[in-house]
Design a protein around this motif. Structure first.
Motif, PDB file in Angstrom:
ATOM      1  N   PHE A 122      33.963  11.514  13.788  1.00 33.25           N
ATOM      2  CA  PHE A 122      32.538  11.837  13.947  1.00 33.25           C
ATOM      3  C   PHE A 122      31.731  11.352  12.744  1.00 33.25           C
ATOM      4  O   PHE A 122      30.639  10.779  12.895  1.00 33.25           O
ATOM      5  CB  PHE A 122      32.369  13.346  14.117  1.00 33.25           C
ATOM      6  CG  PHE A 122      30.940  13.788  14.184  1.00 33.25           C
ATOM      7  CD1 PHE A 122      30.194  13.647  15.348  1.00 33.25           C
ATOM      8  CD2 PHE A 122      30.310  14.337  13.057  1.00 33.25           C
ATOM      9  CE1 PHE A 122      28.871  14.045  15.401  1.00 33.25           C
ATOM     10  CE2 PHE A 122      28.986  14.734  13.099  1.00 33.25           C
ATOM     11  CZ  PHE A 122      28.259  14.591  14.276  1.00 33.25           C
ATOM     12  N   GLN A 123      32.260  11.586  11.533  1.00 28.50           N
ATOM     13  CA  GLN A 123      31.566  11.158  10.310  1.00 28.50           C
ATOM     14  C   GLN A 123      31.429   9.642  10.275  1.00 28.50           C
ATOM     15  O   GLN A 123      30.391   9.097   9.868  1.00 28.50           O
ATOM     16  CB  GLN A 123      32.349  11.644   9.087  1.00 28.50           C
ATOM     17  CG  GLN A 123      31.622  11.456   7.767  1.00 28.50           C
ATOM     18  CD  GLN A 123      30.404  12.378   7.640  1.00 28.50           C
ATOM     19  OE1 GLN A 123      30.476  13.540   8.002  1.00 28.50           O
ATOM     20  NE2 GLN A 123      29.297  11.843   7.163  1.00 28.50           N
ATOM     21  N   LEU A 124      32.495   8.931  10.705  1.00 28.93           N
ATOM     22  CA  LEU A 124      32.474   7.469  10.734  1.00 28.93           C
ATOM     23  C   LEU A 124      31.384   6.969  11.677  1.00 28.93           C
ATOM     24  O   LEU A 124      30.631   6.042  11.352  1.00 28.93           O
ATOM     25  CB  LEU A 124      33.854   6.951  11.163  1.00 28.93           C
ATOM     26  CG  LEU A 124      34.003   5.432  11.293  1.00 28.93           C
ATOM     27  CD1 LEU A 124      33.843   4.775   9.918  1.00 28.93           C
ATOM     28  CD2 LEU A 124      35.370   5.069  11.877  1.00 28.93           C
ATOM     29  N   VAL A 125      31.300   7.580  12.877  1.00 29.05           N
ATOM     30  CA  VAL A 125      30.268   7.178  13.856  1.00 29.05           C
ATOM     31  C   VAL A 125      28.863   7.459  13.304  1.00 29.05           C
ATOM     32  O   VAL A 125      27.940   6.654  13.454  1.00 29.05           O
ATOM     33  CB  VAL A 125      30.497   7.929  15.188  1.00 29.05           C
ATOM     34  CG1 VAL A 125      29.327   7.665  16.152  1.00 29.05           C
ATOM     35  CG2 VAL A 125      31.806   7.494  15.821  1.00 29.05           C
TER      36      VAL A 125
ATOM     37  N   MET B 293      29.193  -6.952  11.215  1.00 26.25           N
ATOM     38  CA  MET B 293      29.982  -6.580  10.048  1.00 26.25           C
ATOM     39  C   MET B 293      30.294  -5.078  10.035  1.00 26.25           C
ATOM     40  O   MET B 293      31.416  -4.659   9.769  1.00 26.25           O
ATOM     41  CB  MET B 293      29.223  -6.948   8.771  1.00 26.25           C
ATOM     42  CG  MET B 293      29.978  -6.624   7.483  1.00 26.25           C
ATOM     43  SD  MET B 293      28.946  -6.880   6.020  1.00 26.25           S
ATOM     44  CE  MET B 293      27.807  -5.489   6.188  1.00 26.25           C
ATOM     45  N   ILE B 294      29.295  -4.247  10.369  1.00 25.92           N
ATOM     46  CA  ILE B 294      29.470  -2.796  10.362  1.00 25.92           C
ATOM     47  C   ILE B 294      30.492  -2.362  11.412  1.00 25.92           C
ATOM     48  O   ILE B 294      31.385  -1.554  11.138  1.00 25.92           O
ATOM     49  CB  ILE B 294      28.114  -2.091  10.583  1.00 25.92           C
ATOM     50  CG1 ILE B 294      27.180  -2.357   9.390  1.00 25.92           C
ATOM     51  CG2 ILE B 294      28.314  -0.587  10.789  1.00 25.92           C
ATOM     52  CD1 ILE B 294      25.758  -1.882   9.617  1.00 25.92           C
TER      53      ILE B 294
ATOM     54  N   VAL C  30      38.279  -1.523  11.603  1.00 25.02           N
ATOM     55  CA  VAL C  30      39.419  -1.618  10.689  1.00 25.02           C
ATOM     56  C   VAL C  30      39.732  -0.258  10.082  1.00 25.02           C
ATOM     57  O   VAL C  30      40.896   0.161  10.010  1.00 25.02           O
ATOM     58  CB  VAL C  30      39.128  -2.650   9.568  1.00 25.02           C
ATOM     59  CG1 VAL C  30      40.202  -2.579   8.486  1.00 25.02           C
ATOM     60  CG2 VAL C  30      39.059  -4.049  10.156  1.00 25.02           C
ATOM     61  N   PHE C  31      38.672   0.438   9.647  1.00 29.93           N
ATOM     62  CA  PHE C  31      38.862   1.765   9.043  1.00 29.93           C
ATOM     63  C   PHE C  31      39.488   2.731  10.052  1.00 29.93           C
ATOM     64  O   PHE C  31      40.412   3.487   9.725  1.00 29.93           O
ATOM     65  CB  PHE C  31      37.514   2.296   8.557  1.00 29.93           C
ATOM     66  CG  PHE C  31      37.610   3.638   7.897  1.00 29.93           C
ATOM     67  CD1 PHE C  31      38.074   3.751   6.590  1.00 29.93           C
ATOM     68  CD2 PHE C  31      37.258   4.801   8.582  1.00 29.93           C
ATOM     69  CE1 PHE C  31      38.176   4.993   5.977  1.00 29.93           C
ATOM     70  CE2 PHE C  31      37.353   6.043   7.974  1.00 29.93           C
ATOM     71  CZ  PHE C  31      37.812   6.141   6.667  1.00 29.93           C
ATOM     72  N   LEU C  32      38.986   2.709  11.287  1.00 33.34           N
ATOM     73  CA  LEU C  32      39.514   3.598  12.321  1.00 33.34           C
ATOM     74  C   LEU C  32      40.971   3.258  12.631  1.00 33.34           C
ATOM     75  O   LEU C  32      41.809   4.162  12.829  1.00 33.34           O
ATOM     76  CB  LEU C  32      38.665   3.472  13.589  1.00 33.34           C
ATOM     77  CG  LEU C  32      39.019   4.419  14.737  1.00 33.34           C
ATOM     78  CD1 LEU C  32      38.867   5.868  14.303  1.00 33.34           C
ATOM     79  CD2 LEU C  32      38.121   4.136  15.946  1.00 33.34           C
ATOM     80  N   PHE C  33      41.306   1.963  12.641  1.00 34.12           N
ATOM     81  CA  PHE C  33      42.687   1.546  12.891  1.00 34.12           C
ATOM     82  C   PHE C  33      43.624   2.073  11.803  1.00 34.12           C
ATOM     83  O   PHE C  33      44.702   2.583  12.088  1.00 34.12           O
ATOM     84  CB  PHE C  33      42.758   0.018  12.957  1.00 34.12           C
ATOM     85  CG  PHE C  33      44.161  -0.521  13.055  1.00 34.12           C
ATOM     86  CD1 PHE C  33      44.865  -0.470  14.240  1.00 34.12           C
ATOM     87  CD2 PHE C  33      44.778  -1.081  11.934  1.00 34.12           C
ATOM     88  CE1 PHE C  33      46.156  -0.952  14.326  1.00 34.12           C
ATOM     89  CE2 PHE C  33      46.068  -1.569  12.003  1.00 34.12           C
ATOM     90  CZ  PHE C  33      46.750  -1.506  13.207  1.00 34.12           C
ATOM     91  N   ILE C  34      43.186   1.957  10.539  1.00 37.42           N
ATOM     92  CA  ILE C  34      43.996   2.451   9.412  1.00 37.42           C
ATOM     93  C   ILE C  34      44.213   3.957   9.524  1.00 37.42           C
ATOM     94  O   ILE C  34      45.311   4.467   9.294  1.00 37.42           O
ATOM     95  CB  ILE C  34      43.334   2.084   8.073  1.00 37.42           C
ATOM     96  CG1 ILE C  34      43.350   0.569   7.873  1.00 37.42           C
ATOM     97  CG2 ILE C  34      44.045   2.781   6.910  1.00 37.42           C
ATOM     98  CD1 ILE C  34      42.554   0.091   6.674  1.00 37.42           C
ATOM     99  N   VAL C  35      43.139   4.678   9.887  1.00 34.10           N
ATOM    100  CA  VAL C  35      43.243   6.134  10.034  1.00 34.10           C
ATOM    101  C   VAL C  35      44.233   6.498  11.138  1.00 34.10           C
ATOM    102  O   VAL C  35      45.086   7.390  10.984  1.00 34.10           O
ATOM    103  CB  VAL C  35      41.858   6.743  10.328  1.00 34.10           C
ATOM    104  CG1 VAL C  35      41.986   8.208  10.762  1.00 34.10           C
ATOM    105  CG2 VAL C  35      40.965   6.637   9.101  1.00 34.10           C
ATOM    106  N   LEU C  36      44.160   5.805  12.268  1.00 33.24           N
ATOM    107  CA  LEU C  36      45.051   6.100  13.394  1.00 33.24           C
ATOM    108  C   LEU C  36      46.508   5.789  13.060  1.00 33.24           C
ATOM    109  O   LEU C  36      47.425   6.555  13.412  1.00 33.24           O
ATOM    110  CB  LEU C  36      44.610   5.301  14.629  1.00 33.24           C
ATOM    111  CG  LEU C  36      43.278   5.728  15.259  1.00 33.24           C
ATOM    112  CD1 LEU C  36      42.888   4.785  16.382  1.00 33.24           C
ATOM    113  CD2 LEU C  36      43.370   7.163  15.765  1.00 33.24           C
ATOM    114  N   VAL C  37      46.737   4.664  12.367  1.00 35.54           N
ATOM    115  CA  VAL C  37      48.104   4.318  11.961  1.00 35.54           C
ATOM    116  C   VAL C  37      48.651   5.365  10.995  1.00 35.54           C
ATOM    117  O   VAL C  37      49.801   5.812  11.107  1.00 35.54           O
ATOM    118  CB  VAL C  37      48.147   2.909  11.320  1.00 35.54           C
ATOM    119  CG1 VAL C  37      49.507   2.650  10.674  1.00 35.54           C
ATOM    120  CG2 VAL C  37      47.862   1.852  12.371  1.00 35.54           C
TER     121      VAL C  37
END
Length: 277
Positions: free
Chosen positions: A3-6, A22-23, A29-36
């Protein structure tokens, strides 16, 4: 966090509408890292929970394995001391006590060997010895643990010698034969075979128990692993036997196969290649 990311992304897009690509890319990428990271954290925690449960089951089973023979030995000795028994009756009680002491000895040896294997402190000293004699001796010793009508059927080819650690291989044979006895119905036949075939040495145990599912076959050699839970399992054991078997055989460059017996039960087949004579 999502939610904070969105929310941050929405604010950035409002402030910098020309940087939409770019955003969105950076957010993905950030969401992918968090999920992994979340996936691997979940995997690690699940593994820890499973290990904790296995250790709990191990402690429960060891407590039972120690308490049962100790209580039996205590009862036999108290009976001998308090009653004026006939000589043959005394000998019978003493023999039964010795059987329980052998059970305790096997348990302690398994725990010590598992600990030494895991810490890489056991060196596996090897020599040439008569494997046929070893298998026959183990089968004869374990026969006394079965009921009077149960038969361990040893079919042992004479004079088979191998190069290996006699103590460790004795533990391997003992664990496989004991396993076959434990998981067989009362007074059933247990087969133990040793033979040479195409230059290889084959050691086989076969029981007529409930068998092992294909899913369980992939895990039975794990340390502490046992089918079911200690609360529902009727057979005795600590989950160390097959772990030791696999580790010992790996050190001897031998293989082990787990197959279904017919019409029921399990067959363990050990094959020695490089060190068989």
């Amino acid at each position: 966090m999502t939610f904070q990311l969105v929310w941050w992304g929405t604010l950035l897009l409002a402030a910098r509408p020309n940087s939409k690509g770019m955003i969105v890319g950076e957010a993905a990428v950030f969401l992918f890292i968090v999920l992994v990271g979340a996936y691997y954290m979940h995997k690690t925690l699940s593994k820890e929970r499973k290990l904790h449960q296995q250790q709990k089951n191990f402690l429960l089973s060891v407590t039972h394995e120690l308490k049962s023979p100790l209580a039996s030995i205590k009862l036999y000795l108290q009976t001998i001391l308090k009653r004026d028994l006939e000589r043959e009756k005394q000998k019978g009680f003493i023999n039964n006590s010795l059987k329980d002491i052998e059970r305790l000895d096997d348990l302690v040896e398994n725990m010590l060997m598992a600990s030494q294997i895991e810490s890489n402190s056991y060196s596996f000293p090897k020599e040439e010895f008569n494997f046929s004699d070893l298998v026959k001796q183990v089968a004869e010793r374990l026969q006394v643990h079965t009921c009077s009508s149960q038969i361990i059927m040893p079919e042992v080819e004479k004079g088979i010698k191998i190069f290996g650690d006699k103590f460790a291989l004795t533990s391997m044979v003992t664990n496989l034969v004991e396993n076959a006895v434990k998981y067989s119905p009362p007074c059933a036949e247990v087969k133990v075979k040793l033979f040479k075939k195409n230059g290889e040495v084959h050691f086989v145990t076969a029981d007529s128990g409930i068998g092992i599912s294909d899913l369980e076959k992939t895990r039975i050699f794990e340390k502490f692993y046992r089918v079911g839970s200690e609360d529902t399992r009727k057979t005795k054991g600590t989950g160390l036997g097959l772990f030791i078997v696999k580790q010992v055989l790996d050190k001897h460059q031998a293989t082990i196969k787990v197959k279904n017996n017919q019409p029921s039960g399990t067959v363990f087949e050990v094959i020695f290649n490089a060190h068989a004579n």
